[in-house]
Design a protein around this motif. Structure first.
Motif, mmCIF file in Angstrom:
data_model
loop_
_atom_site.group_PDB
_atom_site.id
_atom_site.type_symbol
_atom_site.label_atom_id
_atom_site.label_comp_id
_atom_site.label_asym_id
_atom_site.label_seq_id
_atom_site.Cartn_x
_atom_site.Cartn_y
_atom_site.Cartn_z
ATOM 1 N N ARG A 11 0.829 -1.203 0.000
ATOM 2 C CA ARG A 11 0.000 0.000 0.000
ATOM 3 C C ARG A 11 0.866 1.257 0.000
ATOM 4 N NH1 ARG A 11 -3.688 -0.025 5.162
ATOM 5 N NH2 ARG A 11 -3.927 -2.208 4.633
ATOM 6 N N GLU A 12 2.096 1.075 -0.495
ATOM 7 C CA GLU A 12 2.996 2.216 -0.623
ATOM 8 C C GLU A 12 2.587 3.046 -1.843
ATOM 9 O OE1 GLU A 12 5.223 2.901 1.671
ATOM 10 O OE2 GLU A 12 4.693 1.074 2.777
ATOM 11 N N LYS A 13 3.437 3.974 -2.196
ATOM 12 C CA LYS A 13 3.159 4.863 -3.317
ATOM 13 C C LYS A 13 2.931 4.059 -4.599
ATOM 14 C CE LYS A 13 5.173 8.738 -5.864
ATOM 15 N NZ LYS A 13 6.365 9.636 -5.986
ATOM 16 N N PRO A 14 1.872 4.337 -5.353
ATOM 17 C CA PRO A 14 1.631 3.643 -6.629
ATOM 18 C C PRO A 14 2.807 3.835 -7.588
ATOM 19 C CG PRO A 14 -0.331 4.838 -5.955
ATOM 20 C CD PRO A 14 0.766 5.251 -5.011
ATOM 21 N N GLY A 15 3.035 2.810 -8.414
ATOM 22 C CA GLY A 15 4.137 2.884 -9.361
ATOM 23 C C GLY A 15 5.427 2.296 -8.838
ATOM 24 N N GLN A 16 5.359 1.611 -7.697
ATOM 25 C CA GLN A 16 6.541 0.960 -7.145
ATOM 26 C C GLN A 16 6.347 -0.551 -7.086
ATOM 27 O OE1 GLN A 16 8.860 3.429 -3.996
ATOM 28 N NE2 GLN A 16 6.719 3.572 -3.394
ATOM 29 N N ALA A 17 7.435 -1.275 -7.301
ATOM 30 C CA ALA A 17 7.434 -2.731 -7.172
ATOM 31 C C ALA A 17 8.567 -3.118 -6.232
ATOM 32 C CB ALA A 17 7.618 -3.403 -8.524
#
Length: 231
Positions: free
Chosen positions: A120-126
């Motif tokens: 649920r971190e910043k979108p756009g991260q893997a």
């Protein structure tokens, strides 16, 4: 001529018998048996454990299972696939612990273990994890088993990160950590959190369209662990 006929017939019968024996001689086992590479896919959470839940009511355990099914479909022609948990049942089911999932992969003699979770971190991260311990001497045997495959796990994590670079607007981070989901595995393994749960669309059609590139990317990364060509 009549005296030679029995001898010629005997020779013919003998030749037929020899040819028959040769044709029925079993070939060495290695030449007639093949063993496909087996991948254990672990859809995180499940059963009564929903994992994360978005504001829209989307549950992590449902998305990881759908993603695992898509990855399995991508790999179906060249690999054997085993899921650590089956599709959700209509009734309540027993929750599987990480130890049980690792034991499942070990019992099936999997060549690779891939655990799927979301964040649920910043979108756009893997986020991609492979197993490591800060103080190995304090761990028990169950915890240290994955260390035997650590180099191969690291290679898989880095290989997956390279494939994720092909996805636009995705920043991929690789970490070594004592991930519970990977404890006890006897084969190389990684845990992937490919995207934030908040990014998942609500409609079925949009959700499938969103998940497909991730499933394809993870499948290509798995293939790249076992073959030399890059797709």
């Amino acid at each position: 001529m009549s005296s030679k006929l029995p001898k010629e017939r005997n020779w013919i019968i003998l030749i037929i018998l020899v040819l028959t024996m040769v044709s029925w001689t079993p070939a060495p086992a290695a030449t007639i048996m093949t063993r496909q590479t087996l991948i254990a896919l672990d859809p995180g959470h499940g059963e009564t454990d929903t994992g994360l839940i978005s504001r829209a009511g989307i549950q992590e355990n449902q998305i990881t299972l759908e993603l695992a099914d898509m990855i399995a479909a991508e790999l179906s022609e060249g690999f054997q696939i085993r899921l650590t948990r089956p599709p959700e049942q209509s009734g309540p089911a027993e929750k599987k612990s990480p130890e049980q999932r690792a034991a499942f992969a070990n019992q099936n003699r999997a060549n690779l273990f891939v655990s799927l979770h979301l964040h649920r971190e910043k979108p756009g991260q893997a986020f991609i994890f492979y197993y490591g311990l800060a103080i190995p001497s304090e761990a028990n045997q169950w915890q240290t088993q994955p260390l035997e495959s650590q180099s191969a796990s690291k290679r898989m994590a880095e290989n997956t990160a390279r494939h994720f670079k092909k996805l636009t607007h995705v920043r991929t981070l690789v970490y070594q950590a004592p991930v519970i989901a990977l404890e006890g595995t006897l084969m190389p393994g990684i845990m992937i959190e490919p995207f934030s749960l908040t990014q998942v669309p609500r409609s079925e059609q949009a959700k499938k369209k969103f998940l497909q590139p991730y499933a394809r990317t993870i499948a290509r990364a798995i293939e790249g662990q076992f073959i030399n060509t890059q797709n």
